[in-house]
Write an enzyme that holds these catalytic residues in place. Structure first.
Site, short mmCIF file in Angstrom:
data_model
loop_
_atom_site.label_atom_id
_atom_site.label_comp_id
_atom_site.label_asym_id
_atom_site.label_seq_id
_atom_site.Cartn_x
_atom_site.Cartn_y
_atom_site.Cartn_z
N GLY A 154 33.18 35.37 -5.57
CA GLY A 154 32.94 34.92 -6.93
C GLY A 154 33.73 33.66 -7.25
O GLY A 154 34.49 33.14 -6.43
N ASP A 155 33.53 33.15 -8.45
CA ASP A 155 34.24 31.97 -8.95
C ASP A 155 33.96 30.71 -8.13
O ASP A 155 34.79 29.81 -8.05
CB ASP A 155 35.76 32.22 -8.99
CG ASP A 155 36.11 33.50 -9.72
OD1 ASP A 155 35.70 33.64 -10.88
OD2 ASP A 155 36.78 34.37 -9.12
N LYS B 234 29.11 28.65 -9.68
CA LYS B 234 27.65 28.81 -9.77
C LYS B 234 27.11 28.35 -11.11
O LYS B 234 26.01 27.80 -11.19
CB LYS B 234 27.28 30.28 -9.54
CG LYS B 234 27.68 30.82 -8.18
CD LYS B 234 27.32 32.28 -8.04
CE LYS B 234 28.14 33.20 -8.92
NZ LYS B 234 29.59 33.19 -8.61
N LYS C 287 27.94 25.95 -13.13
CA LYS C 287 27.70 24.51 -13.21
C LYS C 287 26.43 24.13 -12.44
O LYS C 287 25.63 23.31 -12.90
CB LYS C 287 28.89 23.73 -12.64
CG LYS C 287 28.59 22.23 -12.59
CD LYS C 287 29.45 21.47 -11.61
CE LYS C 287 28.79 20.12 -11.33
NZ LYS C 287 29.66 19.22 -10.59
N ASN D 4 31.43 40.78 -17.24
CA ASN D 4 32.56 40.55 -16.33
C ASN D 4 32.41 39.22 -15.61
O ASN D 4 33.36 38.69 -15.03
CB ASN D 4 32.68 41.68 -15.31
CG ASN D 4 31.40 41.93 -14.52
OD1 ASN D 4 30.30 41.61 -14.97
ND2 ASN D 4 31.54 42.52 -13.34
N ALA D 5 31.21 38.66 -15.63
CA ALA D 5 30.99 37.33 -15.07
C ALA D 5 31.50 36.28 -16.04
O ALA D 5 31.44 36.45 -17.25
CB ALA D 5 29.50 37.11 -14.80
N GLY D 6 31.99 35.18 -15.52
CA GLY D 6 32.43 34.07 -16.36
C GLY D 6 31.97 32.76 -15.77
O GLY D 6 32.42 32.37 -14.69
N HIS D 7 31.05 32.09 -16.43
CA HIS D 7 30.53 30.82 -15.94
C HIS D 7 30.99 29.71 -16.87
O HIS D 7 30.63 29.66 -18.05
CB HIS D 7 29.01 30.86 -15.85
CG HIS D 7 28.52 31.75 -14.75
ND1 HIS D 7 27.19 32.08 -14.59
CD2 HIS D 7 29.18 32.38 -13.75
CE1 HIS D 7 27.06 32.87 -13.52
NE2 HIS D 7 28.26 33.06 -13.02
N GLN E 299 28.64 37.56 -9.74
CA GLN E 299 29.73 37.65 -8.78
C GLN E 299 29.26 37.19 -7.38
O GLN E 299 28.08 37.05 -7.13
CB GLN E 299 30.26 39.08 -8.70
CG GLN E 299 30.94 39.56 -9.97
CD GLN E 299 29.97 39.98 -11.05
OE1 GLN E 299 28.81 40.28 -10.80
NE2 GLN E 299 30.43 40.01 -12.29
N THR F 214 39.11 36.82 -17.42
CA THR F 214 40.35 37.56 -17.65
C THR F 214 41.57 36.67 -17.80
O THR F 214 42.60 37.12 -18.31
CB THR F 214 40.62 38.51 -16.46
OG1 THR F 214 40.81 37.72 -15.27
CG2 THR F 214 39.46 39.47 -16.26
N GLY F 215 41.49 35.42 -17.33
CA GLY F 215 42.65 34.54 -17.35
C GLY F 215 43.63 34.79 -16.21
O GLY F 215 44.65 34.12 -16.10
N THR G 144 31.57 17.41 -7.17
CA THR G 144 32.80 16.62 -7.06
C THR G 144 33.58 16.59 -8.37
O THR G 144 34.37 15.68 -8.61
CB THR G 144 32.46 15.18 -6.63
OG1 THR G 144 31.55 14.61 -7.59
CG2 THR G 144 31.83 15.15 -5.25
N GLY G 145 33.34 17.58 -9.22
CA GLY G 145 34.05 17.66 -10.49
C GLY G 145 33.39 18.67 -11.40
O GLY G 145 32.29 19.14 -11.13
#
Length: 430
Positions: A13-14, A17, A19, A39-42, A225, A302-303, A415-416
């Site tokens: 995950g993370d 995706k 973006k 629970n996903a964070g985009h 995820q 969650t941070g 690239t960003g």
């Protein structure tokens, strides 16, 4: 022309995706979430404005895109309404552009309480969940006692089902976990309040998708995820509660496999993992600190600080095979800009027997030591580059090495964080 594109994470995950979904959505008519929950964070950056989505498909930041939350997703109505309101405040309006499957299961307050209570009881053996009630909600779905979004349409039926399931959870929360009980009437009142806001969004989303496919509309299926967190094929038991691999698209939407034209695997240029579980290439040195800082490796849900490591080629090959990936998108290449050397794990060495392995069995990973190939860094800025020919030579060589290890081409490079900081190596739509 590729009509229907699946976008999946190849790691834990993370991978970025959201973006990529956002970037490609300008070409599409529909974006579909097919599994997971909030629970996903985009995290999306549009014109330097940061937007974090958890349930709403990332493509809805484009005004002409229709979003679908399909049957494979578990839905917290309260969190969904919060997200809708957040988008309104940021001048993104999704009225009549978001539809929710009437077959999607609901996440309710007692699911969250159970999730947290279990993790607390497990102590050092905890899975490392987000505490959002995802697992218990999927358990109810499999046990055939789940409340579904469509139940909101019938208040009498909803009340009877809710009272029964609240009693089921209260018995466990109070007697086993010494936690507080819930009043089903309070939950019912909140559900009916939120139902009035989303009532027009609830529908049979299968029909929408069938019509879209028949009319040759472009659809993007958005994974949440990563593949290595798949409930069946990930590093069990340190996984999520849904199928985050390509099979989840089919069961989670009702769309048949012949309708999927192209499967893009999103891969971070290094590796990260949130929560517990095996992580063969994990770093504990100054490189970990560097990647955490430069990559802003803190969970958008969650941070929590993400664990970091070098790119794991063994895991990547596994994801390629598991998902029948068409190509890769490499993200966060710019994070590696200031490293003098970069490593890729090409195999695992069993520290007990000195044998080499290239499998991803969770039972064996704890005893595995990564075998690395070392590549020179480019020590030049790649941030914001939009053409492959403008990348430093060493960066292009790194991409070629990833292609060789994975056995498939790299079609995109990020690239960003901004949606426009993207290289299209090949035209995905031909």
């Amino acid at each position: 022309m590729k009509q229907n594109i699946v976008i999946l994470g190849t790691q834990w995950g993370d991978e970025g995706k959201g973006k990529i979904v956002d970037y490609l959505s300008k070409y599409s008519s529909y974006v579909v979430r097919f599994h997971g929950g909030h629970n996903a964070g985009h995290t999306l950056v549009v014109d330097q404005k940061k937007i974090v989505l958890h349930l709403i498909p990332s493509g809805l930041l484009h005004p002409n895109v229709i979003g679908i939350i399909s049957n494979g997703v578990v839905v917290s109505i309260s969190e969904l309404v919060k997200e809708i309101e957040m988008l309104k405040k940021n001048n993104f309006f999704i009225h009549q552009r978001l539809f929710i499957s009437d077959s999607a299961s609901l996440i309710l307050p007692f699911h969250i309480a159970m999730d947290i209570a279990r993790e607390k009881t497990l102590g050092i053996n905890a899975i490392g969940t987000t505490g959002r009630g995802i697992g218990p909600a999927y358990e109810d779905k499999i046990a055939r006692r789940s409340l579904r979004v469509g139940d909101l349409k019938n208040e009498k039926k909803l009340s009877l089902k809710l009272e029964k399931i609240v009693n089921y959870y209260n018995a466990q929360l109070v007697s086993i976990y010494k936690d507080k009980s819930f009043d089903y009437k309070v939950i019912l009142k909140d559900l009916l309040k939120f139902k009035n806001i989303i009532n027009d969004m609830i529908t049979d989303t299968n029909i929408i998708l069938y019509e879209a496919i028949k009319n040759k509309k472009m659809i993007i299926f958005e994974g949440a995820q990563g593949s290595l967190l798949d409930i069946d094929h990930g590093t069990y038991p340190y996984v999520t509660s849904s199928n985050s691999t390509v099979g989840g698209v089919i069961t989670g939407t009702g769309v048949g496999p012949k309708s999927l034209d192209y499967i893009l695997g999103v891969t971070k240029a290094y590796s990260t993992r949130v929560g517990n579980g095996p992580f063969p290439t994990e770093l504990f040195d100054e490189t970990d600190s560097y990647l955490s800082k430069e990559g802003n490796e803190f969970g958008s849900t969650t941070g929590r600080k993400r664990r970091t490591g070098w790119l794991d080629g063994v895991a990547l090959r596994y994801s390629v095979q598991l998902n029948s990936l068409s190509a890769l998108c490499i993200t966060k290449l710019d994070v590696l800009d200031n490293l003098k050397e970069i490593k890729i794990c090409i195999a695992y060495q069993n520290i007990n027997t000195l044998e080499f392995h290239t499998s991803l069995s969770c039972n064996n990973l704890e005893n595995m030591k990564p075998v690395y190939e070392v590549y020179p860094g480019w020590m030049k800025k790649t941030s914001g580059i939009k053409k492959i020919e403008d990348l430093p030579k060493a960066a292009k060589n790194y991409i070629k090495c990833i292609e060789k290890i994975a056995g498939i081409p790299v079609d995109m490079i990020s690239t960003g964080p901004d949606r426009n900081d993207t290289i299209l190596v090949r035209n995905l739509f031909l």
